[in-house]
Design a protein around this motif. Structure first.
Motif, PDB file in Angstrom:
ATOM      1  N   SER A   2       0.833  -1.189   0.000  1.00  0.00           N
ATOM      2  CA  SER A   2       0.000   0.000   0.000  1.00  0.00           C
ATOM      3  C   SER A   2       0.874   1.247   0.000  1.00  0.00           C
ATOM      4  N   PHE A  11       9.042   2.108 -10.558  1.00  0.00           N
ATOM      5  CA  PHE A  11       8.394   1.121 -11.410  1.00  0.00           C
ATOM      6  C   PHE A  11       9.385   0.636 -12.460  1.00  0.00           C
ATOM      7  N   GLU A  33      -4.419   3.305  -4.079  1.00  0.00           N
ATOM      8  CA  GLU A  33      -5.511   2.529  -4.671  1.00  0.00           C
ATOM      9  C   GLU A  33      -6.759   2.518  -3.801  1.00  0.00           C
ATOM     10  N   SER A  41      -3.837  -0.543  -8.831  1.00  0.00           N
ATOM     11  CA  SER A  41      -3.204   0.576  -9.528  1.00  0.00           C
ATOM     12  C   SER A  41      -3.135   1.793  -8.618  1.00  0.00           C
ATOM     13  N   VAL A  42      -2.168   2.643  -8.891  1.00  0.00           N
ATOM     14  CA  VAL A  42      -2.065   3.917  -8.176  1.00  0.00           C
ATOM     15  C   VAL A  42      -2.016   5.042  -9.201  1.00  0.00           C
ATOM     16  N   SER A  82      -0.135   0.338 -12.941  1.00  0.00           N
ATOM     17  CA  SER A  82      -0.356  -0.944 -12.287  1.00  0.00           C
ATOM     18  C   SER A  82       0.753  -1.244 -11.290  1.00  0.00           C
ATOM     19  N   LYS A  83       0.366  -1.699 -10.112  1.00  0.00           N
ATOM     20  CA  LYS A  83       1.350  -2.058  -9.095  1.00  0.00           C
ATOM     21  C   LYS A  83       2.143  -3.308  -9.493  1.00  0.00           C
ATOM     22  N   LEU A  86       5.838  -2.651 -10.419  1.00  0.00           N
ATOM     23  CA  LEU A  86       6.799  -2.150  -9.432  1.00  0.00           C
ATOM     24  C   LEU A  86       8.128  -2.880  -9.518  1.00  0.00           C
ATOM     25  N   GLN A  91      10.056  -0.682  -1.282  1.00  0.00           N
ATOM     26  CA  GLN A  91       9.120   0.249  -1.887  1.00  0.00           C
ATOM     27  C   GLN A  91       8.334   0.912  -0.770  1.00  0.00           C
TER      28      GLN A  91
END
Length: 138
Positions: A2, A11, A33, A41-42, A82-83, A86, A91
Motif C-alpha cells: 500500500s 516502477f 488505490e 493501480s495507483v 499498475s502495481k 513495481l 518500496q
C-alpha cells in the motif's frame, strides 16, 4: 503493498496513459488505490530527469539520495499505473519532504483544473484534493 500520498515508488514498468509506452520510471503517488475504484493501480505523476516546460517541481538529488541526478515531478503527466510493474526491493523508495509536499500540493491543485487528463475527472479531482489536504493537516 500500500502507498500513501506523496510516496515515491520505482516502477520497472511505468505505463504512460497518453502514449501506452512502458519505461522504467519513478512516480509520485497522487492517490493510493484505496482512494480510487482502480484496484491494483495507483494514480501517479511521472518523475523524470528532463525538465518539462511547465507544471513541474524540482527534486534535488541532495534531498532525495535514491535519485542519481536532480529530477522533476511532471504534473502535466498523470498516469494510472499498475502495481504489478513495481521494481523489486524496498518500496516506496522515498517520500516528499515537508517543503516539497507543500509546493507540490500548490502546483497539483492548479494543474487539476487546467490540464485535461485522467485526473480531471470530478471524482478523482475531489479525491486527490481531499487526500492531499488530509495528509497536509497530519
Amino acid at each position: 503493498m500500500s502507498f500513501r500520498v506523496a510516496d515515491i515508488p520505482l516502477f520497472k514498468e511505468y505505463q504512460f496513459t497518453d502514449t501506452g509506452e512502458v519505461a522504467r520510471h519513478f512516480g509520485l503517488v497522487l492517490l493510493p488505490e484505496e482512494a480510487t475504484k482502480y484496484q491494483g493501480s495507483v494514480l501517479c505523476c511521472v518523475i523524470t530527469s528532463k525538465k518539462p516546460n511547465r507544471w513541474d517541481l524540482l527534486l534535488s538529488k541532495k534531498d532525495y539520495s535514491f535519485f542519481i541526478m536532480d529530477s522533476f515531478v511532471c504534473f502535466d503527466r498523470k498516469d494510472l499505473v499498475s502495481k504489478s510493474g513495481l521494481d523489486g526491493g524496498v518500496q516506496p523508495r522515498g517520500r516528499l519532504n515537508k517543503k516539497d509536499f507543500n509546493l507540490a500540493f500548490k502546483i497539483l491543485k492548479k494543474s487539476l483544473f487546467v490540464i485535461k487528463d485522467i485526473a480531471s475527472d470530478p471524482f478523482l479531482r475531489g479525491a486527490i484534493i481531499y487526500e492531499w489536504k488530509s495528509t497536509l493537516n497530519k
